[in-house]
Design a protein around this motif. Structure first.
Motif, PDB file in Angstrom:
ATOM      1  N   VAL A 150      -4.792   0.746 -10.762  1.00 47.14           N
ATOM      2  CA  VAL A 150      -4.155   2.016 -10.400  1.00 47.14           C
ATOM      3  C   VAL A 150      -3.499   2.660 -11.621  1.00 47.14           C
ATOM      4  O   VAL A 150      -3.656   3.868 -11.865  1.00 47.14           O
ATOM      5  N   ASP A 151      -2.805   1.863 -12.421  1.00 53.29           N
ATOM      6  CA  ASP A 151      -2.199   2.404 -13.640  1.00 53.29           C
ATOM      7  C   ASP A 151      -3.262   2.972 -14.577  1.00 53.29           C
ATOM      8  O   ASP A 151      -3.110   4.064 -15.124  1.00 53.29           O
ATOM      9  N   HIS A 183       0.835  -1.213   0.000  1.00 52.89           N
ATOM     10  CA  HIS A 183       0.000   0.000   0.000  1.00 52.89           C
ATOM     11  C   HIS A 183       0.867   1.259   0.000  1.00 52.89           C
ATOM     12  O   HIS A 183       0.541   2.247  -0.663  1.00 52.89           O
ATOM     13  N   LYS A 211       3.636   5.899  -5.633  1.00 52.19           N
ATOM     14  CA  LYS A 211       3.508   6.042  -7.088  1.00 52.19           C
ATOM     15  C   LYS A 211       2.375   6.997  -7.448  1.00 52.19           C
ATOM     16  O   LYS A 211       2.523   7.870  -8.306  1.00 52.19           O
ATOM     17  N   HIS A 236      -7.006   3.982  -3.159  1.00 54.59           N
ATOM     18  CA  HIS A 236      -6.166   2.889  -3.684  1.00 54.59           C
ATOM     19  C   HIS A 236      -5.891   1.927  -2.540  1.00 54.59           C
ATOM     20  O   HIS A 236      -4.913   2.042  -1.818  1.00 54.59           O
ATOM     21  N   GLN A 251       3.942   1.505  -1.203  1.00 53.38           N
ATOM     22  CA  GLN A 251       4.602   1.570  -2.508  1.00 53.38           C
ATOM     23  C   GLN A 251       3.663   2.150  -3.578  1.00 53.38           C
ATOM     24  O   GLN A 251       4.032   3.067  -4.315  1.00 53.38           O
ATOM     25  N   VAL A 252       2.441   1.647  -3.623  1.00 54.46           N
ATOM     26  CA  VAL A 252       1.480   2.135  -4.623  1.00 54.46           C
ATOM     27  C   VAL A 252       1.097   3.584  -4.322  1.00 54.46           C
ATOM     28  O   VAL A 252       0.958   4.411  -5.229  1.00 54.46           O
ATOM     29  N   VAL A 288      -4.836  -2.801  -5.323  1.00 52.69           N
ATOM     30  CA  VAL A 288      -3.432  -2.542  -5.036  1.00 52.69           C
ATOM     31  C   VAL A 288      -2.649  -3.850  -4.930  1.00 52.69           C
ATOM     32  O   VAL A 288      -1.501  -3.944  -5.370  1.00 52.69           O
TER      33      VAL A 288
END
Lengths: 385, 385
Positions: free
Chosen positions: B365-366, B280, B286, B352, B282-283, B357
């Protein structure tokens, strides 16, 4: 063929067997609780709840809230009566005791009018009691799940309007809504508290409360603030009104998947509400006749006090629930043991509600009656009776 | 491929997308709430809840109750503080206001320590306030869903134990449990209140509350009865203890299907709790970098105040949520509008959390970041910005 995995048939007085369409509505993909799709479903579900109660009076108001049926007692006790005011509980079993405790928790002065096990207080006793002091509300358990005793909701409501017209008439309909006739407007009721998992045929997790304009007005004209936050009518009323008017609104996140399931089952039920009551009565008559033929006496001896969605029956002398329930289970049928503290070891309960009764493709009730006969014979033999 | 019908991706700060296995656990056939099969599942779910909170102290006690997350506030307010006692609310947005209202409903004297939008009260301010009078409890919103502000739960708990050791530390973790680190025992917390539908990844309808032995003791040594019936710890404690000890027990019918779903998601989550927090974070990093690259400022400017399961971002000057959200929806992505009253028209929220995730097969997410870029460009062009 059911889409569900093979399983023993659940014939307790709730939760009950699920209809496939109801169960699969919970597999709906994730939605925002304030997006148009879900707002529409929730709004329609509220409107269907009015139909379930045969109510067309726009001042009546349904509430659908995440919670167990018990939460409905808090909604009544924290909003419709104030600290020190009097409540009269018509007590026909376990659930009258508990509703009384909930009322006391919020400060009400509770009088219990208790009937012997299997019976209900008479209209004469109720009239006499109502004349002794002013009661803000009277509660009655429409069907007490612990005993299968049916109350005379219409008769009590008429009596209250005649002798104590300001007293709110509150019905605990957890074990009755969907299987027993309720005409909310016509009977002039003030609140019916119920839950999703009994004759409504939806999984457990929803508290459903129908209220009259008179009850809402009582909540809004309190001298003191409501006794609960989560169960405050003032917090939920605008939410329910907005959703039914197709407007998103937020107080707490609604249980989206359960609301879908409720929408599906209420759509089925409200296609023919009187027909639903008729079939429950018809099947109940069959069950009660079969029980009598097996020599089993009901907890409620008088027919007018017998529920139509469940049957509570004394076992023959010398047998207890653990002697009979395993024999039923072996035959794929789940009944419930006794619940009323004083006699719990002497009786069993058979729930005949919802899809087990209404779906002509199911043989749940016939199978259960056959299994009961066999299990009783087996148990008597094992005990040398 | 998902078993779910095609749909837009729900990326609001809860409810969130469902994992297929979690969703399909709700299709379990009907069970008695007191039969061995369900008793085992419910008991295990309580044990898994301990793991979720990284708690091994047997005096800690989880509660899983049918209700929305909001109900957890009632559980705290009706049991852990008495009429006239002081509560300190660290207020970082909408949900601090509401928790304060709930506490006041049950008679607490509430002091709000309010931070500017996007910030949180400093430890210095909290220390100063705690020294002014004796507080029975302090509440903080771990992640305020309205602003995405992250509180320093560990730091606040340490401070409280140092300067006011009798004050219970109560965390509103509705928008944090499952995505933000919580070490219940190690941080010496007294209650974390949460709900099923956010980073826990279960459908909405369950109130989940983790309590310390100290909190339970406080509830049990009250001078006055609890302020609620449905939210009374005294009513639920024996039930939770019995189920976890594999004994059937009844206070109110548990929401069986939701408990199955919770069991499934907690089994997944507790396979690697630290790993879940790491992914979580890390995302989130981003997302926040991508938002910055698009020129979007977060409501919480300081990184240590930024949640890891959601991002609340100001829109460029001249744009409001209705200029951008439809462009996202057109691209299959659902974000939420602003919720904080003072600035609701100026920002959007991107959740997110959970399967969006953690599932490497999903590109949620992307896809959302790509859609956000396009929708913003489109909206600016339409406005001539």
């Amino acid at each position: 063929m059911s889409a569900q995995a093979p399983h023993n048939t659940l014939l307790i007085p709730g939760p009950i067997e699920f209809d496939d369409a109801v169960l699969s509505s919970m597999s709906h993909y994730a939605e925002s609780h304030v997006a148009p799709g879900f707002v529409k479903v929730f709004g329609e579900t509220l409107t269907l709840t009015r139909k379930l109660f045969q109510s067309t009076n726009p001042s009546a108001q349904p509430f659908i809230i995440a919670g167990s049926g018990t939460l409905g007692w808090d909604l009544v006790s924290a909003n419709l009566i104030e600290r020190g005011e009097n409540a009269l509980v018509l007590n026909t079993g376990y659930f009258g005791d508990s509703f009384g405790q909930c009322l006391e928790c919020y400060g009400a002065q509770v009088t219990h009018l208790k009937a012997p096990i299997g019976d209900r207080p008479s209209l004469e006793e109720i009239e006499k009691t109502l004349k002794q002091k002013p009661y803000k509300l009277i509660t009655l358990t429409h069907v007490d799940t612990s005993t299968g005793v049916l109350s005379d909701v219409k008769g009590v409501a008429q009596l209250v309007r005649r002798v104590s017209p300001e007293t709110l008439v509150i019905v605990d309909g957890v074990c009755s809504v969907g299987s027993e006739e309720i005409a909310f407007d016509e009977w002039d009721l003030d609140a019916v508290v119920t839950a999703s998992q009994k004759a409504i045929g939806c999984p457990p997790g929803l508290s459903i409360v129908m209220t009259s304009g008179r009850a809402i007005q009582r909540a809004q004209s309190r001298k003191t603030p409501p006794g609960s936050y989560y169960a405050a009518i003032s917090n939920w009323l605008p939410i329910m009104q907005n959703y039914e008017n197709n407007k998103p609104s937020y107080f707490a996140t609604p249980p989206t998947q359960l609301v879908h399931a409720l929408h599906t089952t209420l759509s089925q039920i409200t296609a023919d509400v009187p027909g639903r009551f008729a079939i429950h009565t018809q099947v109940s008559d069959k069950v009660k006749a079969a029980a009598a033929a097996l020599g089993l006496k009901q907890l409620a001896p008088r027919p007018e006090c017998q529920a139509h969605g469940m049957t509570a029956m004394y076992l023959p002398e010398g047998l207890a629930p653990p002697d009979v329930l395993p024999g039923l289970l072996k035959r794929g049928v789940i009944f419930a043991a006794g619940l009323h503290k004083e006699i719990a070891t002497k009786y069993i309960r058979f729930g005949h509600m919802g899809v087990s009764v209404t779906d002509p493709n199911r043989k749940d009730v016939d199978n259960a009656l056959a299994a009961l006969k066999e299990a009783l014979t087996e148990a008597k033999q094992a005990k040398g009776l």
